[in-house]
Write an enzyme that holds these catalytic residues in place. Sequence first.
Site, mmCIF file in Angstrom:
data_model
loop_
_atom_site.group_PDB
_atom_site.id
_atom_site.type_symbol
_atom_site.label_atom_id
_atom_site.label_comp_id
_atom_site.label_asym_id
_atom_site.label_seq_id
_atom_site.Cartn_x
_atom_site.Cartn_y
_atom_site.Cartn_z
ATOM 1 N N HIS A 29 0.849 -1.193 0.000
ATOM 2 C CA HIS A 29 0.000 0.000 0.000
ATOM 3 C C HIS A 29 0.888 1.248 0.000
ATOM 4 O O HIS A 29 2.115 1.140 -0.051
ATOM 5 C CB HIS A 29 -0.995 -0.010 1.165
ATOM 6 C CG HIS A 29 -0.385 -0.180 2.527
ATOM 7 N ND1 HIS A 29 0.548 0.707 3.042
ATOM 8 C CD2 HIS A 29 -0.562 -1.119 3.493
ATOM 9 C CE1 HIS A 29 0.899 0.340 4.255
ATOM 10 N NE2 HIS A 29 0.261 -0.778 4.559
ATOM 11 N N HIS A 32 4.064 1.598 2.214
ATOM 12 C CA HIS A 32 5.306 0.999 1.719
ATOM 13 C C HIS A 32 5.937 1.889 0.649
ATOM 14 O O HIS A 32 7.148 2.122 0.645
ATOM 15 C CB HIS A 32 5.026 -0.390 1.114
ATOM 16 C CG HIS A 32 4.331 -1.341 2.042
ATOM 17 N ND1 HIS A 32 3.019 -1.708 1.862
ATOM 18 C CD2 HIS A 32 4.762 -1.984 3.156
ATOM 19 C CE1 HIS A 32 2.677 -2.563 2.823
ATOM 20 N NE2 HIS A 32 3.714 -2.737 3.619
ATOM 21 N N CYS A 138 2.783 -12.401 18.833
ATOM 22 C CA CYS A 138 1.831 -11.818 17.877
ATOM 23 C C CYS A 138 2.229 -12.250 16.480
ATOM 24 O O CYS A 138 3.307 -11.887 16.005
ATOM 25 C CB CYS A 138 1.819 -10.297 17.971
ATOM 26 S SG CYS A 138 0.778 -9.536 16.694
ATOM 27 N N CYS A 141 2.629 -9.194 14.055
ATOM 28 C CA CYS A 141 3.922 -8.500 14.161
ATOM 29 C C CYS A 141 5.096 -9.448 13.923
ATOM 30 O O CYS A 141 6.226 -8.992 13.755
ATOM 31 C CB CYS A 141 4.089 -7.890 15.561
ATOM 32 S SG CYS A 141 2.960 -6.557 15.969
ATOM 33 N N CYS A 163 -2.462 -7.220 21.351
ATOM 34 C CA CYS A 163 -1.401 -6.471 20.675
ATOM 35 C C CYS A 163 -1.985 -5.128 20.254
ATOM 36 O O CYS A 163 -2.985 -5.098 19.523
ATOM 37 C CB CYS A 163 -0.902 -7.237 19.445
ATOM 38 S SG CYS A 163 0.108 -6.214 18.340
ATOM 39 N N HIS A 166 -2.230 -4.738 16.265
ATOM 40 C CA HIS A 166 -3.186 -5.535 15.484
ATOM 41 C C HIS A 166 -4.550 -5.697 16.149
ATOM 42 O O HIS A 166 -5.471 -6.251 15.554
ATOM 43 C CB HIS A 166 -2.578 -6.901 15.155
ATOM 44 C CG HIS A 166 -1.465 -6.809 14.161
ATOM 45 N ND1 HIS A 166 -0.141 -6.667 14.525
ATOM 46 C CD2 HIS A 166 -1.477 -6.786 12.802
ATOM 47 C CE1 HIS A 166 0.601 -6.571 13.436
ATOM 48 N NE2 HIS A 166 -0.171 -6.633 12.394
ATOM 49 N N LYS A 319 -3.677 4.367 11.288
ATOM 50 C CA LYS A 319 -2.534 3.868 10.535
ATOM 51 C C LYS A 319 -3.034 3.015 9.378
ATOM 52 O O LYS A 319 -3.966 2.222 9.521
ATOM 53 C CB LYS A 319 -1.643 3.012 11.446
ATOM 54 C CG LYS A 319 -0.447 2.400 10.724
ATOM 55 C CD LYS A 319 0.411 1.588 11.682
ATOM 56 C CE LYS A 319 1.639 1.047 10.985
ATOM 57 N NZ LYS A 319 1.499 -0.313 10.488
ATOM 58 N N LYS A 322 -3.965 -3.104 5.749
ATOM 59 C CA LYS A 322 -4.773 -3.959 4.880
ATOM 60 C C LYS A 322 -5.901 -4.608 5.671
ATOM 61 O O LYS A 322 -7.028 -4.715 5.208
ATOM 62 C CB LYS A 322 -3.887 -5.046 4.257
ATOM 63 C CG LYS A 322 -3.025 -4.540 3.114
ATOM 64 C CD LYS A 322 -3.832 -4.370 1.853
ATOM 65 C CE LYS A 322 -2.972 -3.787 0.742
ATOM 66 N NZ LYS A 322 -3.751 -3.426 -0.429
#
Length: 491
Positions: A29, A32, A138, A141, A163, A166, A319, A322
């Site tokens: 996305h 990146h 996690c 992560c 977490c 997430h 943030k 996806k």
Amino acid sequence: MSSAVASESGAEKAFYLTTPIYYVNDAPHIGHAYTTTAGDVLTRWHRQRGEKVWFLTGVDEHGTKVQRAADAGGVTPQQWVDNLVENEWLPVLQTVDAANDDFIRTTEPRHAERVQRFWEQVREHGFVYSAPYEGPYCVGCEEFKFAADLAPGTGEYEGQQICPVHGRPCEQLQEENWFFQLSAFTERLIAHYEANPEAIQPRSAYNEVMSFIRGGLADISMSRSSVSWGIPVPWEPSQVIYVWFDALLNYATAVGYGTDPSSPEGEQYANTWPADVHLVGKDILRFHAVYWPAMLMAAGAPLPRKVFAHGWLLVGGEKMSKSKLTGIAPSQIIDHFGSDAFRYYFLRAIAFGQDGSFSWEDMSARYTSELANGLGNLASRATAMVGRYCEGILPAATADGEAERALQELLVSTAANADAAMVALDFSTGITAVKEFIEAVNGYVTEQEPWVLAKDPANRARLETVLYTICESLRAVAVLYNPLMPKKMQE
């Protein structure tokens, strides 16, 4: 204006920059693409200064997430990553016009062999031991969590620890693993960073890392026995190297770590390592500024010169993700605005190192005011006037005055200010310096009124000087903005 230095081999050391090694469990996305674009602009800038440069990007292909995604898709992990790399990750480099020198995949033999060599070295130095591991992990992560890392759950996870990245509970792992003796490097890391405070930037990132290290470091599991998708531990192939302790090594393995010093790969390592800048998102700062330098210390290798943690790209205040459906593909923006405008916007609108919000409205407004009306209009007016008044041939300047000298002086200071800002990774300030020069040139055009000068033949020398000055200013802008917007500046 080069800042080249010699490597240990005596040859010129390359300015070596890396992006994070992106995780391939899904398509990229704009978060990146933002990091890759920043790395590309900075390395193009250093090349334009006359320096030798090496720009590495790549993908992390091992770990639990990939194995599970492949299982769910009914294919092998290798088939899964091959498809994603070929159809999603490599194309995005072309989409954003990245001029990287290398692209590393952690499934490549060159990487796997050198990772095993590295860990054998660390074990020989006495920093690896076997012990049982039990604790929260996690999968999102790919990280073993400490109790302090977790947050109280809400909604369906009420009463559980989750977490915070997430938003879901971790899995409890219980394995017999190999551990890396991270605790042995607490004092050495503190001493290193106190002596080299510029090695972690921005300052907020430095403070965060120092606080974490001063709290005391715990040993960390460097292997996994419950996952098969990874690089085997060389002395116990039934276990694989923990994905982060494989992935971080890409920065060194890609440039020849662990190869014969007299081989071409060994010479490249001598002329490239240590890295000058590791670009990372702030969520992976601990891995890069704590675990990675400790690993290098354990192996007896030089430490990177700088880890720069940039902020998050936010969409609707969250943030980009996806899993939360806030991920925007770079092509969605570039198909509309073009790659140059994409590169310009994200480095101009967001102070690098801080969080920044993306909105279509803000991008459209800046595109119109700064690129189309500011620079674009200046270029089209200059071209049209040289065509109309000078038959398309650039005239000479024979009647310079105060106005021209003022622009020349402004250009000298603009170039110096832009250079200082860009090499410090303060992209927004560097871009703004050039933007303000463009505004000054537009003001010069308005004041000099070349269309009025053209009406009287007695003003011919003055007209030609004004047109030359505008075009020479545009040439300078094309050079200064070339690393940022290579397609349009070449045009």
